[in-house]
Design a protein around this motif. Structure first.
Motif, short mmCIF file in Angstrom:
data_model
loop_
_atom_site.label_atom_id
_atom_site.label_comp_id
_atom_site.label_asym_id
_atom_site.label_seq_id
_atom_site.Cartn_x
_atom_site.Cartn_y
_atom_site.Cartn_z
N ASP A 6 0.83 -1.20 0.00
CA ASP A 6 0.00 0.00 0.00
C ASP A 6 0.87 1.26 0.00
N LYS A 7 2.07 1.19 0.59
CA LYS A 7 2.95 2.35 0.65
C LYS A 7 3.41 2.71 -0.77
N PRO A 8 3.21 3.94 -1.21
CA PRO A 8 3.59 4.33 -2.57
C PRO A 8 5.09 4.16 -2.80
N SER A 9 5.43 3.62 -3.97
CA SER A 9 6.83 3.46 -4.34
C SER A 9 7.47 4.82 -4.57
N SER A 10 8.78 4.89 -4.37
CA SER A 10 9.53 6.11 -4.66
C SER A 10 9.78 6.29 -6.15
N ASN A 11 9.52 5.24 -6.94
CA ASN A 11 9.69 5.28 -8.39
C ASN A 11 8.38 5.69 -9.04
N PHE A 12 8.43 6.66 -9.97
CA PHE A 12 7.20 7.22 -10.55
C PHE A 12 6.36 6.16 -11.27
N VAL A 13 6.99 5.33 -12.12
CA VAL A 13 6.24 4.32 -12.88
C VAL A 13 5.58 3.32 -11.94
N GLU A 14 6.33 2.87 -10.95
CA GLU A 14 5.77 1.89 -9.99
C GLU A 14 4.65 2.52 -9.17
N ARG A 15 4.84 3.77 -8.77
CA ARG A 15 3.81 4.45 -7.99
C ARG A 15 2.54 4.66 -8.82
N LEU A 16 2.71 4.98 -10.09
CA LEU A 16 1.56 5.15 -10.97
C LEU A 16 0.83 3.82 -11.15
N TYR A 17 1.60 2.74 -11.29
CA TYR A 17 0.97 1.41 -11.40
C TYR A 17 0.15 1.10 -10.14
N GLN A 18 0.71 1.38 -8.98
CA GLN A 18 -0.02 1.12 -7.74
C GLN A 18 -1.35 1.87 -7.72
N ARG A 19 -1.35 3.08 -8.24
CA ARG A 19 -2.57 3.89 -8.23
C ARG A 19 -3.59 3.40 -9.25
N ARG A 67 0.16 -1.73 -19.36
CA ARG A 67 1.36 -1.23 -20.04
C ARG A 67 2.46 -0.93 -19.03
N LEU A 68 2.09 -0.35 -17.90
CA LEU A 68 3.08 -0.08 -16.86
C LEU A 68 3.64 -1.38 -16.29
N ASN A 69 2.77 -2.34 -16.06
CA ASN A 69 3.18 -3.63 -15.49
C ASN A 69 4.13 -4.36 -16.44
N ILE A 70 3.82 -4.36 -17.71
CA ILE A 70 4.70 -5.02 -18.68
C ILE A 70 6.06 -4.32 -18.73
N HIS A 71 6.06 -3.01 -18.62
CA HIS A 71 7.33 -2.27 -18.56
C HIS A 71 8.14 -2.70 -17.34
N ILE A 72 7.49 -2.78 -16.19
CA ILE A 72 8.17 -3.23 -14.97
C ILE A 72 8.67 -4.67 -15.16
N GLY A 73 7.85 -5.49 -15.82
CA GLY A 73 8.24 -6.88 -16.05
C GLY A 73 9.48 -7.03 -16.91
N TRP A 74 9.65 -6.17 -17.91
CA TRP A 74 10.84 -6.25 -18.76
C TRP A 74 12.09 -5.86 -17.99
N ILE A 75 11.96 -4.89 -17.09
CA ILE A 75 13.10 -4.54 -16.24
C ILE A 75 13.50 -5.75 -15.39
N THR A 76 12.51 -6.39 -14.79
CA THR A 76 12.78 -7.58 -13.97
C THR A 76 13.39 -8.69 -14.81
N ASN A 77 12.89 -8.87 -16.04
CA ASN A 77 13.41 -9.91 -16.92
C ASN A 77 14.88 -9.69 -17.24
N HIS A 78 15.25 -8.44 -17.51
CA HIS A 78 16.66 -8.15 -17.82
C HIS A 78 17.55 -8.44 -16.61
N GLU A 79 17.04 -8.11 -15.42
CA GLU A 79 17.80 -8.42 -14.21
C GLU A 79 17.95 -9.93 -14.03
N ASP A 80 16.87 -10.67 -14.28
CA ASP A 80 16.93 -12.12 -14.14
C ASP A 80 17.82 -12.76 -15.19
#
Length: 398
Positions: free
Chosen positions: A260-273, A341-354
């Protein structure tokens, strides 16, 4: 290099976790796989017949076969399966090889049609695989059409996804995965709509990662690495409640609440909202991500805004293709589309890390003398998977 495959032991029974149990309350997980399971060519060779040829393999979604005569080819255990939509709207699958001289019948993409015709000599089959015609048939001595149908392959639709199995005696997938449809069926179905260009059966267009396929599955099966390797997910996840809610004989299911706590990252925070559930989901689903592994190599992400289904297909001992596709439901609103669209963007970042992580793991596993350490309780599903692999290969021999 190991000269022979290991045998399963009495200690490698499949563990069962209590649904929803906290990580610290589960019994100690089974041992991780020894390094040679990931590096020995003999293991890879045995897996083709003893793992992949005897298990249900994800090949596509039902939307990839939109009407009678639609067909596609997919890689299964070193072979190609030809999957078709029959005239009655059902599914049939065959080995993608003509019974005459072994010609590959279908390559992607192929148009729909009422029959399957070999492009070499014109032998023609019904959609159900029955041989119905051969040019100049009178010139072919002993042409017995009933015995020359295409080689059959078992096919089943589960959660709207199409699976095939080369083992004619395999237990039906829905029976193997009893309970999974009840847990996540509201996310799925044959009426899901594909999003974007990626498709599960498109091996040629799939990303290839530099690791053994089991390293990729291991990585997917645990969240223990999230605090170190995925800062974005750590900002989004309620990590303390990231649990394996079910570990069954043929599948593992996980869930993690979104913070529930808003992320400090804009894209993640927007996704939460913006996160909003697709039609058919509940408001409780809005704040939860779920993940499932159907043994051995089917991986499905269940998000409030979309479903991602993919598979891990070995292309070499230390290479794995990961074809997959994104899916959504009819009637999704603008808010959910933006969240997707935001979630898929976050997912690609995670995929590159993995992708970087699994490459490092594969490199380390090749170190002479390396032996794996004990698993954390947060890695209980890695132990579950290790036991399943050991059991599958127990009778493989060399």
């Amino acid at each position: 290099m190991q000269s022979e495959l290991p045998s399963a032991t009495a200690e490698s029974a499949v563990p069962t976790a209590a649904p929803g149990a906290a990580p610290g309350s589960d019994p100690a997980p089974a041992a991780a796989l020894a390094a040679h399971y990931y590096t020995d060519p003999l293991v890879a060779e045995a897996e083709t017949e003893h793992v992949f040829a005897r298990s249900w393999q994800l090949v596509c979604h039902e939307s990839d076969l939109p009407g009678p005569g639609a067909r596609l080819a997919a890689t299964v255990a070193g072979r190609e399966a030809l999957v078709v939509r029959t005239e009655d709207g059902g599914l049939a699958a065959h080995l993608n090889v003509c019974r005459h001289r072994g010609t590959r019948l279908v390559s992607a993409p192929e148009p729909s049609g009422k029959a399957i015709r070999c492009p070499y000599h014109g032998w023609t089959y019904k959609l159900d695989g029955t041989l119905v015609g051969a040019p100049e048939a009178r010139q072919i001595p002993c042409l017995d059409k009933p015995s020359l149908g295409l080689y059959p392959v078992r096919v089943e639709s589960f959660l709207g996804f199409v699976f095939v199995n080369l083992d004619r005696d395999a237990v039906p997938l829905a029976e193997q995965c009893a309970g999974l449809a009840e847990a996540v069926g509201r996310y799925t179905g044959p009426d899901l709509i594909p999003v974007g260009r990626y498709r599960i059966h498109d091996l040629a267009g799939a990303e290839v990662q530099r690791a053994n396929w089991k390293v990729v599955v291991d990585n997917y099966l645990e969240g223990y690495h999230v605090p170190v390797a995925h800062p974005g997910l750590m900002r989004l996840f309620d990590y303390q409640n990231y649990v394996a809610s079910e570990l069954r004989e043929s599948y593992a299911l996980f869930q993690v609440p979104i913070r529930d706590k808003p992320s400090s990252n804009f894209v993640e925070r927007l996704y939460q909202r913006l996160a909003a559930p697709m039609p058919g989901l509940t408001q409780a689903d809005r704040r939860v991500w779920r993940y499932a592994v159907i043994y051995p190599n089917t991986l499905i992400d269940f998000y409030p805004d979309h479903v991602l289904a993919w598979t891990a297909l070995p292309t070499a001992q230390d290479r794995v293709a990961i074809p997959g596709g994104y899916y959504t439901k009819h009637g999704v609103g603008m808010r959910t589309r933006l969240a997707r669209r935001l979630n898929i963007h976050i997912g690609w970042i995670t995929n590159h890390e993995d992708a970087e992580l699994v490459t490092r793991v594969q490199q380390g596993l090749s170190t002479p003398g390396f032996a794996p350490g004990p698993l954390s309780r947060r890695e209980s599903a890695v132990g579950w998977f290790a036991d399943r692999i050991r059991a599958s290969l127990a009778g493989a021999g060399r």
